[in-house]
Scaffold this active site. Sequence first.
Site, PDB file in Angstrom:
ATOM      1  N   HIS A 190     -41.551  90.722  91.277  1.00  0.00           N
ATOM      2  CA  HIS A 190     -40.996  91.990  91.745  1.00  0.00           C
ATOM      3  C   HIS A 190     -39.774  92.387  90.910  1.00  0.00           C
ATOM      4  O   HIS A 190     -39.644  93.549  90.495  1.00  0.00           O
ATOM      5  CB  HIS A 190     -40.609  91.882  93.228  1.00  0.00           C
ATOM      6  CG  HIS A 190     -39.688  92.971  93.688  1.00  0.00           C
ATOM      7  ND1 HIS A 190     -40.107  94.262  93.926  1.00  0.00           N
ATOM      8  CD2 HIS A 190     -38.352  92.960  93.941  1.00  0.00           C
ATOM      9  CE1 HIS A 190     -39.068  94.998  94.315  1.00  0.00           C
ATOM     10  NE2 HIS A 190     -37.994  94.233  94.327  1.00  0.00           N
ATOM     11  N   SER A 199     -43.870  97.598  91.543  1.00  0.00           N
ATOM     12  CA  SER A 199     -44.314  96.207  91.518  1.00  0.00           C
ATOM     13  C   SER A 199     -45.403  95.929  92.541  1.00  0.00           C
ATOM     14  O   SER A 199     -45.767  94.793  92.761  1.00  0.00           O
ATOM     15  CB  SER A 199     -43.125  95.275  91.759  1.00  0.00           C
ATOM     16  OG  SER A 199     -42.645  95.439  93.075  1.00  0.00           O
TER      17      SER A 199
HETATM   18  N1  H2B Z   1     -31.540  90.427  97.417  1.00  0.00           N
HETATM   19  C1  H2B Z   1     -32.314  90.126  96.393  1.00  0.00           C
HETATM   20  N2  H2B Z   1     -32.304  88.897  95.889  1.00  0.00           N
HETATM   21  N3  H2B Z   1     -33.129  91.051  95.858  1.00  0.00           N
HETATM   22  C2  H2B Z   1     -33.200  92.306  96.316  1.00  0.00           C
HETATM   23  O1  H2B Z   1     -33.976  93.127  95.775  1.00  0.00           O
HETATM   24  C3  H2B Z   1     -32.374  92.653  97.424  1.00  0.00           C
HETATM   25  C4  H2B Z   1     -31.539  91.653  97.964  1.00  0.00           C
HETATM   26  N4  H2B Z   1     -32.354  93.874  97.939  1.00  0.00           N
HETATM   27  N5  H2B Z   1     -30.771  91.940  99.038  1.00  0.00           N
HETATM   28  C5  H2B Z   1     -31.319  94.309  98.806  1.00  0.00           C
HETATM   29  C6  H2B Z   1     -30.858  93.216  99.723  1.00  0.00           C
HETATM   30  C7  H2B Z   1     -31.753  95.633  99.390  1.00  0.00           C
HETATM   31  O2  H2B Z   1     -32.974  95.551 100.078  1.00  0.00           O
HETATM   32  C8  H2B Z   1     -30.760  96.379 100.253  1.00  0.00           C
HETATM   33  C9  H2B Z   1     -29.443  96.607  99.610  1.00  0.00           C
HETATM   34  O3  H2B Z   1     -30.663  95.780 101.510  1.00  0.00           O
HETATM   35 FE    FE Z   2     -36.109  95.045  94.935  1.00  0.00          FE
END
Ligand code: H2B
Ligand code: FE
Length: 289
Positions: free
Chosen positions: A164, A228
């Site tokens: 992703h 993705s």
């Molecule tokens: N953490 C990680 N590792 N990847 C992400 O794509 C992600 C995240 N997205 N934490 C964030 C939260 C997003 O969904 C929002 C800001 O909550």
């Molecule tokens: Fe993401």
Amino acid sequence: QVHKIPQSIHDISNGDHILGFGVELAEHHPGFHDEEYKKRRSYIGNLAKLHKIGEPIPHVEYSDEEIKIWGEILGKLTYLHPTHACKRYLDTFQLFNFVPDRLPCLQELSEVLMMRTGWQIRPVAGLLHPTDFLNAMAFRTFHCTQYVRHGSQPMYTPEPDICHEILGHIPLLADPEFANLVQLIGLASLRASKQEMLHLTKLYWYTVEFGTVKERDGVKAFGAGLLSSFGELQHMLSGEDGSMPIFEDLDPFKKLPKMDHKCGFQKRYFLCENFSDVASKLTAYAKSL
Ligand code: H2B
Ligand code: FE
């Protein structure tokens, strides 16, 4: 409770607030009953926890099975991208020369981003708390998971995995205009109240994760959750699963719908004119904070 505003990426931890394996999704997680898989995932997660900003990202030797999963996803997505992905994504995608029999390592991707837009990748063990995740974007740092999703459902993962991150997020972060737009959300998040933070999380969700853009020949995806996902890309254009989605203009000053993480595909997408349209809307909103 004093909230200290981060001054640099060093003030943001990539290990304190991980929403760990299977949180909330435990029973639905395809790998939940696979002990081997969980061991592998926590081994790779621990590498991320040990990483320090400025050091090279630890190299992971991926297994044949992991590479096969990557190759399958890459193959399916590159079939849909020409008709479903926005032009800017197709352009930046070319920079990386992804091939099915090799899973790229985060360090080399980070170096490409650094050269193009000054962004860097920081490895993270899993879903990071939205505050840390968004704050880090203020310092042009994108947290990426490094493990591969469970092989029983290669086209589905309930949480971010490296496929992703690479196929959804990384290419467009090499686009200067897009990279700036993502940083805007990060900057706005630094001083945000709890309520504003929730709103910014939604703005992130409906643009960087699920944003769509008008192009001459129709609606195209720029959100990583779309780019993705083979199923979601098809759903966006044809509603082939029997439910045609709604497209709406994005207004950052309006209340945004609740985010739906679990129940299948999005029912509604926000449709933008172009990246500079998104950026000016986000700037206006950020100034109001
Ligand atoms: N953490 C990680 N590792 N990847 C992400 O794509 C992600 C995240 N997205 N934490 C964030 C939260 C997003 O969904 C929002 C800001 O909550
Ligand atoms: Fe993401």
